[in-house]
Design an enzyme around this catalytic site. Structure first.
Site, PDB file in Angstrom:
ATOM      1  CD  GLU A 352      -2.751  -1.236  -0.015  1.00  0.00           C
ATOM      2  OE1 GLU A 352      -3.030  -2.370  -0.444  1.00  0.00           O
ATOM      3  OE2 GLU A 352      -3.084  -0.194  -0.605  1.00  0.00           O
ATOM      4  CG  HIS A 355      -0.902   1.399  -4.429  1.00  0.00           C
ATOM      5  ND1 HIS A 355      -0.730   1.102  -5.759  1.00  0.00           N
ATOM      6  CD2 HIS A 355      -1.504   0.317  -3.890  1.00  0.00           C
ATOM      7  CE1 HIS A 355      -1.205  -0.098  -6.022  1.00  0.00           C
ATOM      8  NE2 HIS A 355      -1.672  -0.605  -4.908  1.00  0.00           N
ATOM      9  CD  GLU A 379      -2.050  -2.865  -7.779  1.00  0.00           C
ATOM     10  OE1 GLU A 379      -2.954  -2.056  -8.014  1.00  0.00           O
ATOM     11  OE2 GLU A 379      -1.708  -3.194  -6.622  1.00  0.00           O
ATOM     12  CG  HIS A 481      -9.591  -7.556  -6.692  1.00  0.00           C
ATOM     13  ND1 HIS A 481      -9.306  -8.249  -5.527  1.00  0.00           N
ATOM     14  CD2 HIS A 481      -8.659  -6.594  -6.775  1.00  0.00           C
ATOM     15  CE1 HIS A 481      -8.252  -7.717  -4.959  1.00  0.00           C
ATOM     16  NE2 HIS A 481      -7.828  -6.707  -5.680  1.00  0.00           N
TER      17      HIS A 481
HETATM   18  O1  KAF Z   1      -5.966  -6.250  -3.632  1.00  0.00           O
HETATM   19  C1  KAF Z   1      -4.809  -6.190  -3.268  1.00  0.00           C
HETATM   20  C2  KAF Z   1      -4.299  -4.999  -2.463  1.00  0.00           C
HETATM   21  C3  KAF Z   1      -5.277  -3.827  -2.598  1.00  0.00           C
HETATM   22  C4  KAF Z   1      -4.774  -2.739  -3.605  1.00  0.00           C
HETATM   23  O2  KAF Z   1      -3.726  -2.014  -3.034  1.00  0.00           O
HETATM   24  O3  KAF Z   1      -4.287  -3.332  -4.805  1.00  0.00           O
HETATM   25  C5  KAF Z   1      -5.968  -1.772  -3.943  1.00  0.00           C
HETATM   26  C6  KAF Z   1      -7.177  -2.505  -4.530  1.00  0.00           C
HETATM   27  C7  KAF Z   1      -8.264  -1.515  -4.771  1.00  0.00           C
HETATM   28  C8  KAF Z   1      -9.066  -1.073  -3.717  1.00  0.00           C
HETATM   29  C9  KAF Z   1     -10.068  -0.151  -3.941  1.00  0.00           C
HETATM   30  C10 KAF Z   1     -10.277   0.373  -5.221  1.00  0.00           C
HETATM   31  C11 KAF Z   1      -9.468  -0.041  -6.288  1.00  0.00           C
HETATM   32  C12 KAF Z   1      -8.449  -0.968  -6.051  1.00  0.00           C
HETATM   33  N1  KAF Z   1      -5.476  -0.810  -4.930  1.00  0.00           N
HETATM   34  C13 KAF Z   1      -5.262   0.467  -4.572  1.00  0.00           C
HETATM   35  O4  KAF Z   1      -5.469   0.910  -3.465  1.00  0.00           O
HETATM   36  C14 KAF Z   1      -4.738   1.352  -5.650  1.00  0.00           C
HETATM   37  C15 KAF Z   1      -4.381   0.837  -6.880  1.00  0.00           C
HETATM   38  C16 KAF Z   1      -3.892   1.667  -7.889  1.00  0.00           C
HETATM   39  C17 KAF Z   1      -3.783   3.028  -7.678  1.00  0.00           C
HETATM   40  C18 KAF Z   1      -4.164   3.550  -6.448  1.00  0.00           C
HETATM   41  C19 KAF Z   1      -4.642   2.714  -5.442  1.00  0.00           C
HETATM   42  N2  KAF Z   1      -3.908  -7.148  -3.540  1.00  0.00           N
HETATM   43  C20 KAF Z   1      -4.328  -8.295  -4.327  1.00  0.00           C
HETATM   44  C21 KAF Z   1      -3.161  -9.070  -4.949  1.00  0.00           C
HETATM   45  C22 KAF Z   1      -1.924  -9.093  -4.128  1.00  0.00           C
HETATM   46  C23 KAF Z   1      -0.919  -8.151  -4.361  1.00  0.00           C
HETATM   47  C24 KAF Z   1       0.256  -8.186  -3.619  1.00  0.00           C
HETATM   48  C25 KAF Z   1       0.446  -9.183  -2.650  1.00  0.00           C
HETATM   49  C26 KAF Z   1      -0.572 -10.119  -2.418  1.00  0.00           C
HETATM   50  C27 KAF Z   1      -1.751 -10.068  -3.159  1.00  0.00           C
HETATM   51  C28 KAF Z   1      -5.167  -9.259  -3.439  1.00  0.00           C
HETATM   52  O5  KAF Z   1      -5.202  -9.031  -2.220  1.00  0.00           O
HETATM   53  O6  KAF Z   1      -5.745 -10.161  -4.019  1.00  0.00           O
HETATM   54 ZN    ZN Z   2      -2.336  -2.556  -4.916  1.00  0.00          ZN
END
Ligand code: KAF
Ligand code: ZN
Length: 601
Positions: A352, A355, A379, A481
């Site tokens: 996080e 990001h 990511e 997601h």
């Molecule tokens: O979902 C996430 C972490 C959340 C996030 O940081 O990617 C988040 C997802 C999200 C939440 C709300 C609205 C849209 C996306 N993404 C962000 O907070 C984000 C992404 C791009 C730009 C700004 C913020 N990881 C994935 C895959 C993963 C990644 C890394 C390690 C383990 C697992 C999962 O858990 O399945």
């Molecule tokens: Zn992320």
């Protein structure tokens, strides 16, 4: 002409200022809802989304008036902004459709984020939540039946409840895609990758990585067979999905204790040390910030510490799935995360924070460029730093390990622990959008949704559901997601390119030398290397102002995603696994004649 260029700059600047202001307002209402799910916040968010869509539509109509003119501009920086601002997105829907679309996404996300299940051991108590309760059970329980209960009931209270929402959502999403000139929403999601060979490139990457995954799968299946017995975990069959330490079998790190190759060597799970040293979520975030600062990157602004939510608040519903927030005003940046004191969450904290570091590095660009070079890059940032943090050498440095054994067996233990989260993720990271692209394109029809999902889960991951599934279930809806409407291929891309970033940074840090066996890639820790940090910062500052192959080239010298780097990182393990599997006569791959999913005709 000079005059045209001057007018274009002024026009884009005006839209940029107004767009950022509108973005701040909309993001605030979205934050309020995500961090405190109430009817009031829901209504405010819905209204703000419609208002922001009206602004986007007005801006897009004004951009369209430049068609035929902006293409003649000489400055590529201006033309690229016009290119990005020519895609309107879901705001192209008629107002009532957009309202319906937004409400469906919010409703599905609410079902997911507020779902609770009954306790296996105490059926009258029905308030177990995904975070922290169910993740803890999946992580720690070795009771086959308890795990099956949690796995089944979670899907019953999430996926099943949003299947009909998803049907309507897909239709409206495709309607929006067509209004933007795309065949379906899957194509529109791939637009930011700016490549017409992207799907083929991904298939090629998976082909290169699948053999390593199959070796790891065979090894883990043997260890699980030893634990749970041949009846539950057969020699040649798929692995039951609920035994892998994670609700979605996307990260097998939590069954490391069942799979450790050399048990008499030091354990690498530093969660106990984090707890005994009194780590708090705040300490975890400060540790991560210190790493970014040691690389000469930007520290978090005061607003970050003031407004972020880094522990689960009690007494209210919220979206616990971690996220990072850019409020479009070069001032307010936040993370919302229901952090537990575990090694896994220390990795997520870095993810996080990565990001937010990207937000900070590109904050002075026009809004049209305030994105990752492609979504996979966004990511990857935090995960790259986490690759250094995860090394025994670094954990020793920060006092979470009290000794580092420098021997081949300890190396295999370390590489296996890394593979249980990095290699096991690859098929999962690939299949989510393989499934969704087929749903959006209509290749997978509504009454095949769930069985098409299990076809992919079986074929790519070699897992099976603990109980037979049907089309009354909607198991994709049990993963954040899907109800959250967040594309997923970005993570597959990230898990490949993060090793390319890591290698480039390790060379700059003098921590990796392909010709020096004492400096293998998996021992590299870029901590405190300003050469590495400056190189990373130079790429992050580009945002999406350059096409991603150019951004990649600036950091790594190559323009393509390259699976050979992650394979190089895991090479010693790959050789060891092949030998160990052969020694045990392990069947590589999986087969079954079981019906995993029945499609009600
Ligand atoms: O979902 C996430 C972490 C959340 C996030 O940081 O990617 C988040 C997802 C999200 C939440 C709300 C609205 C849209 C996306 N993404 C962000 O907070 C984000 C992404 C791009 C730009 C700004 C913020 N990881 C994935 C895959 C993963 C990644 C890394 C390690 C383990 C697992 C999962 O858990 O399945
Ligand atoms: Zn992320």
């Amino acid at each position: 002409s000079e005059q045209l260029e001057e007018d274009a700059r002024n026009f884009l600047h005006e839209l940029d200022v107004k767009g950022s202001e509108e973005c701040t307002v909309a993001t605030m209402t979205s934050w309020n809802y995500a961090s405190d799910i109430t009817e009031k916040h829901k209504k405010e968010k819905a209204a703000a989304e419609l208002k922001y869509a009206e602004w986007e539509k007005e801006a897009w109509e004004r951009v369209r008036k430049w068609n035929g003119k902006w293409e003649t501009l000489s400055d590529p920086y201006l033309k690229r902004q016009f290119k990005f601002m020519s895609i309107l997105g879901t705001a192209a829907l008629p107002k009532h459709d957009l309202e319906k679309y937004n409400n469906l996404v919010t409703e599905m996300s609410t079902v997911y984020s507020t779902a609770k299940i009954c306790d296996y051991k105490n059926p009258r108590s029905c308030k177990l939540e995904l975070e922290p309760d169910l993740t803890k059970i999946l992580r720690t329980s070795r009771d086959y039946d308890e795990l099956e209960h949690v796995w089944k009931m979670w899907r019953y209270n999430t996926g099943r409840r949003i299947r009909d929402h998803y049907k309507l959502f897909v239709r409206l999403a495709n309607k929006a895609a067509k209004l933007n000139g795309f065949d379906n929403m899957g194509d529109m999601w791939l637009y930011p990758y700016e490549s017409d060979t992207f799907r083929d490139d991904l298939a090629e990457l998976w082909q290169q990585l699948n053999p390593l995954y199959q070796q790891l799968h065979a090894y883990v299946r043997r260890k699980l067979r030893q634990k749970y017995g041949e009846h539950y975990v057969t020699r040649r069959g798929p692995i039951p999905a609920h035994l892998l330490g994670n609700m979605w079998a996307q990260n097998w790190g939590h069954i490391y204790d069942l799979a450790i190759p050399f048990p008499h060597k030091a354990s690498l799970d530093v969660t106990p040390q984090m707890v005994s040293k009194g780590y708090t979520p705040r300490r975890m975030f400060e540790l991560s910030e210190e790493f970014f600062v040691s690389l000469n990157l930007t520290r978090m602004p005061p607003e970050f510490w003031q407004h972020s939510i880094i522990e689960k608040p009690q007494g209210r519903d919220l979206v616990c799935h971690a996220s990072a927030w850019d409020f479009c005003n070069a001032k307010d940046f936040r993370i919302k995360q229901c952090t537990e004191v575990t090694m896994n969450d220390l990795i997520t904290v870095h993810h996080e924070m990565g990001h937010v570091e990207y937000f900070l590095q590109y904050q002075n660009l026009p809004k049209a460029f305030r994105d990752g070079a492609n979504p996979g890059f966004h990511e990857a940032v935090g995960d790259v730093l986490a690759l250094s943090v995860s090394t025994p050498k670094h954990l020793l440095k920060i006092g979470l390990l009290n000794e580092v054994q420098d021997d081949p067996e300890a190396d295999i233990n370390f590489l296996l622990s890394m593979a249980l989260s990095k290699i096991t993720f690859l098929p999962f990271g690939y299949l989510i959008d393989l499934w969704r692209w087929d749903v959006f394109s209509g290749k997978t029809l509504e009454n095949d949704w769930n069985c098409a999902w299990w076809d992919l889960r079986y074929k790519l991951q070699g897992i099976k559901p603990p109980v037979q599934r049907s089309e009354y279930d909607f198991d994709p809806g049990a993963k954040y997601h899907i109800p959250g409407n967040t594309p997923y291929i970005r993570y597959f891309v990230s898990f490949v390119v993060q090793f390319q970033f890591h290698k480039a940074l390790c060379i700059k840090a003098g921590e990796y030398d392909p010709l020096d066996p004492s400096k293998p890639l998996h021992k590299c820790d870029i901590d405190h290397s300003t050469e590495a940090g400056n190189a990373l910062g130079d790429m992050l500052q580009l945002g999406s102002s350059k096409e991603w192959p150019e951004a990649l080239e600036i950091l790594t010298g190559t323009r393509k995603m390259d699976a050979s780097v992650i394979r190089e990182y895991f090479k010693p393990l790959e050789l060891w696994l092949a030998k160990d599997n052969e020694r045990h006569g392990e069947f590589i791959g999986w087969e079954t004649d079981e019906i995993l999913c029945t499609s009600e005709v």
